[in-house]
Write a protein that holds these residues in place. Sequence first.
Motif, short mmCIF file in Angstrom:
data_model
loop_
_atom_site.label_atom_id
_atom_site.label_comp_id
_atom_site.label_asym_id
_atom_site.label_seq_id
_atom_site.Cartn_x
_atom_site.Cartn_y
_atom_site.Cartn_z
N LYS A 1 -11.25 11.52 -5.93
CA LYS A 1 -9.98 12.13 -5.53
C LYS A 1 -9.12 12.39 -6.77
N ILE B 1 -6.79 0.61 -7.12
CA ILE B 1 -7.30 1.71 -6.30
C ILE B 1 -8.70 1.32 -5.86
N GLU C 1 3.59 2.77 2.33
CA GLU C 1 2.99 2.65 3.65
C GLU C 1 3.26 1.29 4.27
N HIS D 1 0.84 -1.19 0.00
CA HIS D 1 0.00 0.00 0.00
C HIS D 1 0.88 1.25 0.00
N GLN E 1 -11.96 5.57 -3.35
CA GLN E 1 -11.10 6.70 -3.66
C GLN E 1 -11.65 7.54 -4.82
N SER F 1 -3.37 12.42 -1.70
CA SER F 1 -4.44 11.91 -0.83
C SER F 1 -5.02 10.59 -1.32
N VAL F 2 -4.50 10.05 -2.42
CA VAL F 2 -5.06 8.84 -3.03
C VAL F 2 -4.31 7.61 -2.54
N ALA F 3 -5.03 6.62 -2.04
CA ALA F 3 -4.45 5.37 -1.57
C ALA F 3 -4.46 4.35 -2.71
N ASP G 1 2.54 15.63 -6.52
CA ASP G 1 2.07 14.92 -5.34
C ASP G 1 3.16 14.01 -4.79
N SER H 1 0.66 5.77 -1.05
CA SER H 1 -0.22 6.89 -1.33
C SER H 1 0.43 7.83 -2.32
#
Length: 264
Positions: free
Chosen positions: A247, A240, A258, A174, A244, A179-181, A253, A176
């Motif tokens: 977003k 994704i 993570e 995971h 999400q 703000s997008v996971a 960015d 990012s």
Amino acid sequence: MVAQIGKILIYPIKALDGILCDYATVIAPGTLNFDRRWAMFDGQGKYVNGKNNPKVHQLRTAFDLNQLSVTFNPDSASTSFHLPTETEAINQWLSHYFQQPVFLREQPAGGFPDDTEAYGPTVISTATLETVASWFPPLTVENARSRLRANLEISHVPPFWEDQLFAEAGTAVHFSVGSVALAGVNPCQRCVVPTRDPNTGEKYPHFQRIFTQQRQATLPSWTTRSRFNHYYRLSVNTRIRSSQAGKVINIGDKVTKEFDSSLN
């Protein structure tokens, strides 16, 4: 330096030219808006693409996503069409160009991805493209970019940085982007398309053999080697979550790894 998004590329019609964007919006079920939203099919319902038709490589396109228009061969006797409403005219133009029946189809939700399991944006780093280009004189970075057709390009990182964004089969890494996971799933298995010049279709001699030898020799220590049953793999396929949707991924960015977890 902090890993960040250096380029965003969207390919509105599968197999044809991409466009550079300042941002991309995530839509359900977890893809980038307009990416591979349209695709060309022959009379038997099979894709018309660079794998099976060399004339794809000579067809240039320009897109205006605000107007939802496509222009074929913009540097010559160009012809423009409105994608949602002029499908019949587009089909006639494409059929004439390919000298066979060709039909443009639209899939607004999810488009026509290559990997139907990990159908999120593909990820690669600028340094990776620079390194791959150096394996094949006189390829340029832009030529390598057009051959490999990734969506998100990460800057300010070493070559093959993205190889840490997948893990053992059945798991995901995971990370990012702003703000997008996202979840990195697997290293992308390449097809015959990267062996050919994206503008002419001319095949680079021994491309796949050179690529696999160099890829194996430069495989970074941070990657999961078990995912390479062969070394003709490059860039990362992602997912994704549909949560999400809405977003936005922007140039600049920050990209942050993570944790690892189950694929679901």
